[in-house]
Design a protein around this motif. Structure first.
Motif, short mmCIF file in Angstrom:
data_model
loop_
_atom_site.label_atom_id
_atom_site.label_comp_id
_atom_site.label_asym_id
_atom_site.label_seq_id
_atom_site.Cartn_x
_atom_site.Cartn_y
_atom_site.Cartn_z
N GLY A 73 -5.07 1.75 -67.89
CA GLY A 73 -5.79 0.52 -68.20
C GLY A 73 -4.83 -0.60 -68.57
N HIS A 74 -3.81 -0.27 -69.37
CA HIS A 74 -2.77 -1.25 -69.69
C HIS A 74 -2.10 -1.74 -68.42
N TYR A 75 -1.75 -0.81 -67.55
CA TYR A 75 -1.07 -1.19 -66.30
C TYR A 75 -1.91 -2.21 -65.52
N GLU A 76 -3.18 -1.89 -65.36
CA GLU A 76 -4.06 -2.76 -64.57
C GLU A 76 -4.27 -4.12 -65.23
N ARG A 77 -4.50 -4.10 -66.55
CA ARG A 77 -4.79 -5.36 -67.24
C ARG A 77 -3.60 -6.32 -67.21
N PHE A 78 -2.38 -5.77 -67.28
CA PHE A 78 -1.21 -6.64 -67.33
C PHE A 78 -0.71 -7.04 -65.95
N THR A 79 -0.81 -6.16 -64.98
CA THR A 79 -0.26 -6.46 -63.66
C THR A 79 -1.32 -6.89 -62.64
N ASP A 80 -2.59 -6.61 -62.94
CA ASP A 80 -3.69 -6.86 -62.00
C ASP A 80 -3.48 -6.11 -60.69
N ILE A 81 -2.88 -4.92 -60.81
CA ILE A 81 -2.70 -4.02 -59.66
C ILE A 81 -3.60 -2.81 -59.89
N SER A 82 -4.54 -2.56 -58.99
CA SER A 82 -5.47 -1.45 -59.15
C SER A 82 -4.74 -0.12 -58.99
N SER A 83 -4.93 0.76 -59.96
CA SER A 83 -4.33 2.09 -59.90
C SER A 83 -5.13 3.00 -58.98
N LYS A 84 -4.51 4.11 -58.60
CA LYS A 84 -5.15 5.07 -57.71
C LYS A 84 -5.08 6.48 -58.31
N GLN A 85 -5.76 7.41 -57.66
CA GLN A 85 -5.69 8.81 -58.08
C GLN A 85 -4.25 9.30 -58.08
N SER A 86 -3.47 8.78 -57.16
CA SER A 86 -2.08 9.23 -57.01
C SER A 86 -1.15 8.65 -58.07
N ASP A 87 -1.69 7.93 -59.05
CA ASP A 87 -0.86 7.32 -60.08
C ASP A 87 -0.91 8.04 -61.42
N ASN A 88 -1.59 9.16 -61.49
CA ASN A 88 -1.66 9.92 -62.74
C ASN A 88 -1.72 11.41 -62.41
N ILE A 89 -0.88 12.17 -63.09
CA ILE A 89 -0.90 13.61 -62.91
C ILE A 89 -0.63 14.28 -64.24
N THR A 90 -1.16 15.50 -64.40
CA THR A 90 -0.97 16.26 -65.62
C THR A 90 -0.30 17.60 -65.29
N THR A 91 0.22 18.23 -66.33
CA THR A 91 0.75 19.58 -66.15
C THR A 91 -0.33 20.50 -65.60
N GLY A 92 -1.56 20.32 -66.10
CA GLY A 92 -2.67 21.14 -65.64
C GLY A 92 -2.91 21.02 -64.15
N ARG A 93 -2.85 19.79 -63.63
CA ARG A 93 -3.04 19.57 -62.20
C ARG A 93 -1.91 20.22 -61.40
N ILE A 94 -0.70 20.09 -61.90
CA ILE A 94 0.45 20.66 -61.21
C ILE A 94 0.34 22.18 -61.12
N TYR A 95 0.06 22.81 -62.27
CA TYR A 95 -0.06 24.26 -62.28
C TYR A 95 -1.26 24.73 -61.45
N SER A 96 -2.35 23.96 -61.49
CA SER A 96 -3.52 24.31 -60.69
C SER A 96 -3.18 24.32 -59.20
N ASP A 97 -2.46 23.28 -58.75
CA ASP A 97 -2.06 23.19 -57.34
C ASP A 97 -1.14 24.36 -56.95
N ILE A 98 -0.19 24.67 -57.84
CA ILE A 98 0.77 25.74 -57.56
C ILE A 98 0.09 27.09 -57.49
N ILE A 99 -0.81 27.35 -58.43
CA ILE A 99 -1.51 28.65 -58.46
C ILE A 99 -2.40 28.81 -57.23
N LYS A 100 -3.09 27.75 -56.83
CA LYS A 100 -3.92 27.82 -55.63
C LYS A 100 -3.07 28.14 -54.40
N LYS A 101 -1.91 27.48 -54.33
CA LYS A 101 -1.01 27.72 -53.21
C LYS A 101 -0.48 29.16 -53.23
#
Length: 540
Positions: A73-101
Motif C-alpha cells: 500500500g505504501h508502494y502504491e500510494r507513493f509511486t502511483d504504480i499498481s502492484s501485482k501478485q508477482s510483487d509479494n511472496i512469503t516463505t509459506g508460498r515458497i515452501y508450498s511451491d517446492i513441496i508441490k513440485k
C-alpha cells in the motif's frame, strides 16, 4: 537493464523499510526511471489472507487479486504504480511451491534442501515478471539476525554474485537510539546489525540510520568506519511529523543521488517535490478539524486500517481540513451509550471485517447515523451491516441477518450458492477459507441520477474487492421501494455493489474497498466527498 536494490532492516522491526522503499521509488520514478517495488515476507503463511489484523495489520489487495502485505500500500500510494501478485511472496508460498513440485517428482529424486532449492525459488521470484524496469527495489521483511529471514538473505547474496555486483545495491536500515540519561546518540546497535549482515556475506552499500534527532558528524564517521561504508552513504532519517515528508527528507539527504552514483547513472530530469511540500504544508498547518468515527473490531491496532486511515487523510487534504480519527470498538457499543460515544462526531465510517463479534454495535451505530442524518460510509462488511439494519428497522424483517454470522436468520446477506428465488437458504458448502473470496478489481455500473454517479462523475467504475458474502439481490425491489437504492450493480445486474439512501444528506455503502486506490497526490473521490459532507454539516 534492471538494477536491483535490496532493502534490509536491523536492530528492531517497524523502522520504516516500506516507507523508505516507497520514498526511494518515488524519487527514482520522478527522475524518469521505470521502477518496480517488491516485498519478501519471512512468515510461513502462504499469504496474509487468513491472518488476524492483530497479528499482521491490514491485508492489502492488488488489482489482480493478491492478498498482500500492507507495505505494498505504501508502494502504491507513493509511486502511483499498481502492484501485482508477482510483487509479494512469503516463505509459506515458497515452501508450498517446492513441496508441490517435489510431490510430482519435479526434482527427479534429489534431496530437496534450503540451498539450493529454496534460495533458487527466491531468486526466481526476484527476476519474475520484469520487463523493461530500470530499478527493482526488493524489501526483505523481518530483522537481520532472525532465523526466518536467513534464506532470503542468502538468496540475495547469491543473486548479487550471479547478477553482477554493479547491478545490485544493498541498503540497510537501522536504529540509532538516543539515550536521554547520558544525552548521547549510540551507534553500537547499528555496528552490530551491520556486523551480523556481513557475517552472512552481505556488505551494505548504504546505511540508513533512523533516529529521533540529527546524527552528529562524529557519529556518522564512526558508523562509516565500523560499517565499512563511505560517509556520504550514511543517510540519516529523522522522525517526521507526517509520512508525506519522507520523500523530501530522503531527497535532502541525497539518497537518490547516491543510488544513481553507485550505478553510474545520471538523472533524466529533476525530481518534482512540489506536490509533497504542498501536502506536508496542508497537513501540518491546517487548523479546521473534522471528527470521523471509525467503528470496528481492530481499532486498537492502527495498522489494521492503514489504507483507510490514509484515504481519510487524503480526503482531508483535498478539503483542507485535519482529520481527527475517533476509534471506537464496536463490541463496546450499546444502544444506550451510542449518543455519548458519538458526541461531536462529524462522520461515521464502518470498515470491512469478518466474524460476529461487535456486529450488533455496528448495526446500532448505523441506525443512529441514519436517523440523525450523520454522514455515513460503510465499506464491505460495513455496507452489509447497513443493509441488515435497514431490513430490520425499516422493512421490519426482525430476523434479518447474514449467513456468515448465523444460519437461523432471514438471509439478506449470504454466499452466492445460498440464494433461492424466495430468498431462503438452500445450503452453504464448507470450504477452506483461503482463496474463496471475490478478490481484486471488478467493474460496477452506476445508476443515472444517483449520488454515487455524481461523486465518480462516471457511469462505470472499477474497484478492488475482498469479500466472500453478497447482498441478496432478490430483495432489491423491497429495499428500493422504501428508499434504499442499489445505485451500483455488477455488469450482469446480479450483485449489488453500492447502496445509498435518497432521504439522507450522505449515506453510502460500497461492497468494495476504495481505500486501496486512494493516493495522497490523487485522493479517492468517495473519501473526498465523504469528508466534504462531514465538513459541511458537522465540522466544529
Amino acid at each position: 537493464m534492471a538494477r536491483y536494490i535490496f532493502v534490509t532492516g536491523g536492530v528492531v522491526s517497524s523502522l520504516g523499510k516500506g516507507l523508505s522503499s516507497a520514498s526511494l521509488g518515488y524519487l527514482l520514478k520522478s527522475q524518469g526511471f521505470k521502477v518496480r517495488i517488491r516485498k519478501m515476507d519471512p512468515y510461513l503463511n502462504v499469504d496474509p489472507g487468513t491472518m488476524s489484523p492483530f497479528q499482521h495489520g491490514e491485508v492489502f489487495v492488488t488489482d489482480d487479486g493478491a492478498e498482500t502485505d500492507l507495505d505494498l500500500g505504501h508502494y502504491e500510494r507513493f509511486t502511483d504504480i499498481s502492484s501485482k501478485q508477482s510483487d509479494n511472496i512469503t516463505t509459506g508460498r515458497i515452501y508450498s511451491d517446492i513441496i508441490k513440485k517435489e510431490r510430482k517428482g519435479g526434482y527427479l529424486g534429489k534431496t530437496v534442501q534450503v540451498i539450493p532449492h529454496v534460495t533458487d525459488r527466491i531468486k526466481e521470484f526476484i527476476k519474475k515478471d520484469i520487463t523493461n524496469e530500470d530499478f527493482v527495489i526488493c524489501e526483505i521483511g523481518g530483522t537481520v539476525g532472525d532465523i526466518e529471514s536467513l534464506p532470503f538473505l542468502e538468496a540475495i547474496r547469491q543473486f548479487s554474485n550471479e547478477n553482477g555486483k554493479l547491478k545490485s545495491l544493498f541498503i540497510h536500515l537501522t536504529l540509532v537510539p538516543f539515550m536521554k540519561s547520558s544525552d548521547e546518540i549510540k551507534t553500537k546497535p547499528t555496528q552490530h546489525s551491520v556486523k551480523e549482515l556481513r557475517s552472512i556475506g552481505i556488505q551494505p552499500d548504504i546505511v540508513i540510520c533512523r533516529s529521533e534527532q540529527s546524527i552528529p558528524i562524529d557519529q556518522k564517521r564512526k558508523i562509516s568506519l565500523f560499517c565499512n561504508v563511505q560517509i556520504e552513504n550514511v543517510i540519516e532519517t529523522i522522525d517526521v511529523k507526517t509520512i508525506y515528508e519522507a520523500p523530501i527528507s530522503f531527497f535532502n539527504q541525497k539518497l537518490d543521488k547516491q543510488v544513481l552514483k553507485y550505478f553510474n547513472l545520471r538523472s533524466r530530469r529533476k525530481p518534482n517535490l512540489k506536490p509533497w511540500k504542498k501536502i506536508t504544508n496542508t497537513v501540518l498547518n491546517t487548523r479546521k478539524t473534522v471528527n470521523i468515527a471509525i467503528i470496528g473490531k481492530y481499532v486498537n491496532l492502527k495498522d489494521a486500517y492503514k489504507s483507510l486511515d490514509e484515504a481519510l487523510t487524503h480526503g482531508g487534504i483535498q478539503n483542507k481540513v485535519k482529520i481527527n480519527l475517533i476509534r471506537i470498538e464496536s463490541d463496546k457499543l450499546k444502544s444506550n451509550n451510542i449518543r455519548k460515544k458519538l458526541k461531536n462526531v462529524s462522520g461515521i465510517l464502518i470498515p470491512g471485517g469478518f466474524g460476529k463479534r461487535g456486529t450488533e454495535g455496528k448495526i446500532a451505530c448505523i441506525k443512529y447515523a441514519r436517523e440523525k442524518k450523520i454522514p455515513f460510509l460503510g465499506i464491505c462488511f460495513g455496507m452489509q451491516m447497513a443493509v441488515i439494519e435497514f431490513a430490520r428497522n425499516v422493512l421490519k424483517i426482525k430476523n434479518a441477518g447474514s449467513t456468515e454470522l448465523d444460519k437461523r436468520i432471514y438471509p439478506v446477506i449470504g454466499l452466492i450458492n445460498e440464494w433461492s428465488k424466495d430468498g431462503l437458504i438452500i445450503k452453504g458448502t464448507d470450504r477452506n477459507l483461503g482463496g474463496t473470496m471475490r478478490l481484486g478489481i471488478y467493474e460496477a455500473l452506476l445508476k443515472n441520477n444517483s449520488a454515487i454517479k455524481k461523486i465518480y462523475k462516471s457511469s462505470k467504475i472499477k474497484e478492488r474487492h475482498r469479500h466472500r458474502y453478497e447482498v441478496n439481490n432478490n430483495l432489491r425491489e423491497k429495499f428500493e421501494k422504501n428508499g434504499l437504492i442499489f445505485s451500483g450493480m455488477s455488469p450482469d445486474n446480479k450483485l449489488p455493489e453500492i447502496i445509498e439512501l435518497n432521504s439522507h444528506p450522505w449515506f453510502i455503502g460500497v461492497q468494495f474497498h476504495p481505500e486501496f486506490k486512494s493516493r495522497p497526490l490523487d485522493p479517492h473521490p468517495l473519501f473526498s466527498s465523504f469528508i466534504k459532507a462531514s465538513k459541511s454539516n458537522y465540522a466544529k
